[in-house]
Scaffold this active site. Structure first.
Site, short mmCIF file in Angstrom:
data_model
loop_
_atom_site.label_atom_id
_atom_site.label_comp_id
_atom_site.label_asym_id
_atom_site.label_seq_id
_atom_site.Cartn_x
_atom_site.Cartn_y
_atom_site.Cartn_z
N ASN A 14 0.80 -1.24 0.00
CA ASN A 14 0.00 0.00 0.00
C ASN A 14 0.83 1.28 0.00
OD1 ASN A 14 -2.66 -1.28 0.08
ND2 ASN A 14 -2.08 -1.93 2.14
N ARG A 21 -3.23 7.81 -0.45
CA ARG A 21 -3.69 6.92 0.62
C ARG A 21 -3.79 7.69 1.94
NH1 ARG A 21 0.07 2.44 3.67
NH2 ARG A 21 -1.60 1.58 4.95
N TYR A 26 -0.79 9.74 6.28
CA TYR A 26 0.50 9.50 5.62
C TYR A 26 1.03 10.70 4.84
CZ TYR A 26 -0.67 4.72 6.91
OH TYR A 26 -1.00 3.60 7.63
N ASN A 77 10.39 -0.19 5.55
CA ASN A 77 9.02 0.08 6.00
C ASN A 77 8.20 -1.09 5.48
OD1 ASN A 77 6.47 0.88 6.65
ND2 ASN A 77 6.68 2.97 5.84
N HIS A 83 3.41 -6.06 11.27
CA HIS A 83 2.67 -6.41 12.47
C HIS A 83 2.37 -7.90 12.61
CE1 HIS A 83 2.44 -2.14 12.70
NE2 HIS A 83 1.64 -2.03 11.66
N ASP A 90 11.73 -13.70 10.01
CA ASP A 90 12.82 -14.63 9.71
C ASP A 90 13.79 -14.05 8.68
OD1 ASP A 90 11.95 -16.53 11.48
OD2 ASP A 90 10.99 -17.81 9.98
N ARG A 115 -1.38 -2.76 15.45
CA ARG A 115 -0.21 -1.97 15.04
C ARG A 115 0.84 -1.85 16.14
NH1 ARG A 115 -1.95 0.17 10.13
NH2 ARG A 115 -4.16 0.73 10.19
C1 DQA Z 1 3.08 2.21 8.25
C2 DQA Z 1 2.26 1.88 9.51
C3 DQA Z 1 1.60 0.53 9.40
O1 DQA Z 1 0.83 0.26 10.58
C4 DQA Z 1 0.66 0.49 8.21
O2 DQA Z 1 0.11 -0.81 8.05
C5 DQA Z 1 1.29 0.97 6.95
C6 DQA Z 1 2.23 2.09 7.00
C7 DQA Z 1 3.66 3.63 8.29
O3 DQA Z 1 4.54 3.90 7.50
O4 DQA Z 1 3.19 4.46 9.08
O5 DQA Z 1 0.96 0.51 5.87
O6 DQA Z 1 4.17 1.29 8.17
#
Ligand code: DQA
Length: 149
Positions: A14, A21, A26, A77, A83, A90, A115
């Site tokens: 995503n 998004r 974000y 990231n 999560h 691994d 999260r």
């Molecule tokens: C994220 C935080 C995650 O919880 C979320 O699923 C994301 C983005 C962030 O960059 O804040 O997709 O990793």
């Protein structure tokens, strides 16, 4: 970029839709803009930064395996995989070069319980969260500042 050290900035699901998004969470920077910023920040720090994003977990696992084989430092990231993916746990365990975990938001401050767990953190030298896309700059600066082993 002769002599520049490779760093991979790997992004999970995503994140390719950044800018569109949930901008209230974000921000408005697109993924293409983020990639451009990371390459520029990296260049200034003496890094040759390769920025990638995938919505396919196996692809991320392949990249992490390659990073392990090549001893390339990783800024990760892993987005939602952070999560719950024991496969990502691994894969991160195999990295020998430094790993920095980045999140644009601060997952620990968000209301969803899921999260509040990260499979990446146990393997990360540093966790940077809640600084927006600037967190990627902070991650690259961390890599540049740390003593090389
Ligand atoms: C994220 C935080 C995650 O919880 C979320 O699923 C994301 C983005 C962030 O960059 O804040 O997709 O990793």
């Amino acid at each position: 970029m002769l002599g520049a050290r490779p760093v991979w900035v790997l992004n999970g699901p995503n994140l390719g839709r950044l800018g569109r998004r949930q901008p209230e969470i974000y921000g408005h920077t697109t993924f293409a803009e983020l990639a451009h910023l990371c390459r520029g920040w990296g260049r200034d720090l003496g890094f040759d930064v390769d920025v990638r994003q995938t919505n396919h977990e196996g692809e991320l696992l392949d990249w992490l395996g390659d990073a392990a084989d090549r001893m390339v430092p990783v800024v990760l990231n892993a987005a939602a995989w952070t999560h719950y993916s024991y496969a990502v746990y691994d894969a991160c365990a195999q990295l020998e070069a430094p790993l920095v975990e980045v999140h644009i938001s601060d997952p620990l401050q968000r209301p969803e319980e899921f999260r509040h767990t990260s499979v990446v953190t146990p393997h990360a030298e540093r966790v940077i969260a809640g600084h927006g896309v600037d967190g990627y700059r902070l991650a690259l600066e961390h890599l540049a500042a740390r003593p090389r082993v």
